[in-house]
Design an enzyme around this catalytic site. Structure first.
Site, PDB file in Angstrom:
ATOM      1  CD  GLU A 153      53.685 -12.712  75.371  1.00 41.48           C
ATOM      2  OE1 GLU A 153      54.882 -12.894  75.691  1.00 41.48           O
ATOM      3  OE2 GLU A 153      53.322 -11.833  74.563  1.00 41.48           O
ATOM      4  CB  SER A 194      45.396 -16.209  70.547  1.00 47.16           C
ATOM      5  OG  SER A 194      45.044 -14.885  70.931  1.00 47.16           O
ATOM      6  CG  ASP A 195      46.906 -12.761  74.650  1.00 44.01           C
ATOM      7  OD1 ASP A 195      46.265 -13.737  75.083  1.00 44.01           O
ATOM      8  OD2 ASP A 195      46.661 -11.590  74.994  1.00 44.01           O
ATOM      9  CB  CYS A 196      47.763 -17.111  77.442  1.00 42.30           C
ATOM     10  SG  CYS A 196      46.842 -15.785  78.240  1.00 42.30           S
TER      11      CYS A 196
END
Length: 757
Positions: free
Chosen positions: A487, A482-484
């Site tokens: 970003e 999710s965070d990759c």
């Protein structure tokens, strides 16, 4: 001499979706290197060894030496130092930034990513070496130079007391000590080698209860090697994979890292597999225990764990469960007719192992299941294609520095570091000067997005959608996070605003839409986002967490870091594409904001699950809220967060947080109240986002002075204490953070504080 290579294959057994973009591996060439270059490397190694108890973290010098030879800094600018009574000028900061980005640009690989050390845990190389010894592949895979560097690494990270820790900065544990000792023996070291180091290691083990007190993961590794009995393990029945998915305890509902480790473990346990009993194995049976091997009470050993390792003690309910399975269920499953069910379970486990292998190009989600899956493929068929396909991917996990050769916690952090590096450079007013650097990074971002879902029925394989996601490392790895993804999307949007002749063509709009779809699909009902998948079960599942060393591993929890990153990405996307799924995005952001505010601690901090620790998570908390339109004036969460950060600023002007914060869940300064450039960067970024410049500039000036004065002569920044973490208790290296976050913080300071005032 060793050489770091990028984006190359080199083996007919390697598979790839994007021509190996992002792949990084070390290769030894005995003919390369001048005497001066070899002497430089030897001095770095000796310096690390001489100071290993004071500075436990390598500075990634071998990679830096190579880049210095291949792409030296074009122009050295004079070093900037700011005196205590001196005002910081825009020129000082700009010169510092130029020096920093000049250097950081030289250590970028030609495919656009920033390579670096992602080591730290001490229990990874042992699994690899044990597997290679069992399968007979050790000499085919590891040259004598590989073995020498692995021994160097293990000796360098032995503690003064003779033991080894869970990670490089950790006090000695039984898990780290036994596995490191065994690995040295399997690599060819004798019981009295290492100028007394082996004897000290053995004495630590025996004086702390012997190998019977190793953790459950250690028991499993020793059992497959033949230096521990399977009857001394708590059960890992593969039959759990045959349960209905509706049950909360089904492994398909577990965090993917957890289920992907216990999947091959359950296969090996179900078969009670033991490798060849060699003379070294027989010798280890004598060396690791205080009593003769045949006299050990293996039933008692099942629940033994050294106090040094016991981060998550087993609840009574878990001990009762294991006892029932061990005494009543396992005997049934090991004999006909129960054995028929065992065979079916083992077959199912292997199906899932092969699916994971094939869909990660035999990289696997992480290093533990990588070597376990490889071993399972060999156990199933020693001559299988699957086993052969595993072998060349071992090198993707090995990293070399002046402290020796280590196994990384992933096949690298390429996408993650590249996305942060782009944002750091773009925070400055120097974007036009570094167009080529950004263009290469942009190329990497575009080449690393996952373009397809995994094949087949995703629900059958317990996989989430991945089309449009970004992974942590490479497209060949491919697991969506999710965070990759957030970003990656943020950076793709940022770069799309710059001229294409400077940074290359922007990502196609449909691929941006795919990324948004992944982010929206990963929001849980409570508004938070977890890592790879939705949260599929309940926190009470931790009652059956069998890993004494790690906390909160059984399910994929929602995190402030992942949730904040999603808010930032979606708000950036909404500004450029207001007509696309607007209502869904608005609702997602609103729920995410509520989640972040709800989980904030009473002191104003957030707990960091992926780096050290409260400074990191508080940066994410503030950044997410600000992206959603909150500010110091209208949001009490931001005010509390600012008060928290300001209360932790040190006399030097910086912040310095110890990994003990993660372990104990209480803010802890570094020993001696030292500052750390990475913590300082996070705190500065959070305060600048929260409008600290409008209220009191002094904390920002003090922090900026600390960062400027920390810069090294060549524009690099020093490697300080370890800054990454996973599962609450194990630390991991993010080597690029030392460069990224001083650049980012000083970039924001220059453009949003000095220029604005």
């Amino acid at each position: 001499m060793w050489k770091l290579k990028f984006a190359e294959g080199g083996s007919p057994w390697l598979r790839t979706v994007n021509n190996h973009v992002g792949r990084q591996f070390w290769e030894f060439d005995p003919e390369s290197g001048s005497p001066e270059q070899k002497m430089e490397i030897q001095k770095a190694r000796q310096n690390f060894s001489n100071n290993r108890f004071e500075k436990k973290h390598s500075a990634d010098l071998l990679m830096r030496f190579q880049f210095e030879r291949e792409s030296p800094v074009a122009k050295f600018l004079p070093q900037v130092k700011v005196k205590d009574a001196e005002d910081i000028t825009e020129e000082m900061v700009t010169n510092t930034l130029r020096r920093a980005i000049n250097f950081h640009s030289t250590i970028q690989a030609h495919d656009g990513h920033w390579p670096g050390d992602y080591g730290g845990p001490m229990f990874l190389i042992p699994g690899l070496v044990i597997t290679l010894c069992i399968t007979g592949a050790i000499n085919a895979v590891l040259s004598e130079e590989h073995k020498k560097e692995m021994c160097r690494y293990l000796y360098n990270h032995q503690n003064r007391d003779g033991g080894w820790g869970l990670h490089i900065e950790c006090p000695s544990t039984m898990f780290g000590s036994v596995l490191s000792y065994v690995t040295l023996r399997l690599l060819g070291e004798e019981a009295n080698d290492g100028q007394g180091a082996m004897e000290r290691g053995r004495n630590w083990i025996l004086s702390h209860g012997s190998a019977t007190a190793i953790t459950s993961w250690g028991k499993m590794w020793l059992s497959v090697l033949g230096t521990f009995e399977w009857s001394g393990n708590n059960p890992l029945p593969p039959e759990i994979w045959l349960l209905p998915y509706m049950l909360p305890i089904h492994p398909g509902r577990m965090w993917c890292h957890c289920r992907m480790v216990y999947l091959p473990m359950s296969y090996l346990y179900g078969k009670r597999f033991v490798g060849p009993i060699t003379p070294t194995v027989l010798s280890l049976r004598k060396e690791l225990y205080n009593v003769p091997y045949h006299e050990i009470d293996w039933n008692e050993a099942r629940n033994l764990c050294a106090k040094e390792d016991l981060y998550y003690p087993h609840p009574l309910a878990q001990d009762i469960l294991w006892a029932i399975l061990h005494k009543f269920v396992e005997p049934v499953l090991m004999h006909w007719p129960g054995k028929k069910l065992r065979e079916r379970a083992l077959s199912t486990a292997m199906e899932h192992i092969h699916y994971e292998d094939e869909n990660t190009r035999y990289i696997c989600i992480g290093p533990v299941n990588k070597v376990l899956n490889m071993l399972c493929c060999w156990v199933e068929d020693p001559n299988s294609e699957a086993f052969m396909l595993h072998l060349p991917r071992i090198y993707d996990y090995l990293w070399l520095a002046e402290d020796g050769m280590k196994m990384q916690g992933y096949n690298g952090s390429q996408l993650w570091d590249t996305a942060f590096a782009v944002q750091a450079i773009m925070s400055t007013n120097l974007v036009e000067e570094y167009g080529l650097t950004l263009k290469k990074a942009h190329m990497y971002i575009k080449n690393t997005q996952v373009l397809e879902d995994c094949p087949g029925d995703l629900s059958f394989w317990y996989r989430h959608i991945s089309k449009g996601a970004w992974p942590f490392s490479t497209a060949d790895h491919g697991w969506p996070i999710s965070d990759c993804t957030s970003e990656g999307l943020k950076v793709a949007l940022l770069l799309s605003k710059l001229p294409s002749e400077t940074v290359g063509e922007p990502l196609e709009v449909t691929r941006l839409y795919d990324a948004v779809n992944v982010i929206l699909s990963l929001q849980n009902a409570d508004g938070g986002l977890a890592t790879y998948e939705l949260t599929r079960s309940y926190p009470w599942m931790e009652l059956i967490n069998p890993a004494e060393t790690f906390g909160d591993i059984v399910i994929d929890y929602p995190y402030v870091e992942c949730t904040s990153a999603a808010i930032q990405a979606l708000t950036s996307f909404r500004k450029l594409y207001p007509g696309h799924r607007q209502q869904e995005i608005d609702i997602c952001i609103k729920k995410a904001v509520n989640f972040i505010e709800r989980i904030q601690a009473s002191d104003g901090s957030w707990y960091g699950s992926w780096a050290v620790c409260f400074t990191y998570a508080t940066w994410f908390g503030v950044k997410g809220l600000v992206a959603a339109g909150k500010n110091f004036e209208n949001c009490s969460s931001i005010r509390k967060a600012c008060n928290f950060l300001l209360s932790k600023q040190l006399a030097s002007g910086g912040w310095g947080e110890s990994y003990l914060s993660c372990q104990n869940k209480v803010y802890s300064n570094l020993e001696g109240n030292r500052s750390h450039i990475v913590n300082t960067g996070w705190a500065m970024l959070a305060l600048i986002d929260a409008g600290q410049a409008k209220r009191d500039l002094t904390p920002l000036h003090r922090a900026a002075r600390y960062l400027i004065n920390s810069q090294m002569e060549n524009g690099d920044f020093p490697q300080e204490e370890i800054m990454g973490v996973f599962n609450r208790n194990c630390m991991i290296t993010y080597a690029a953070y030392r460069n990224i976050f001083p650049i980012w913080a000083l970039g924001e300071y220059c453009t949003r504080v000095l220029q604005a005032s």
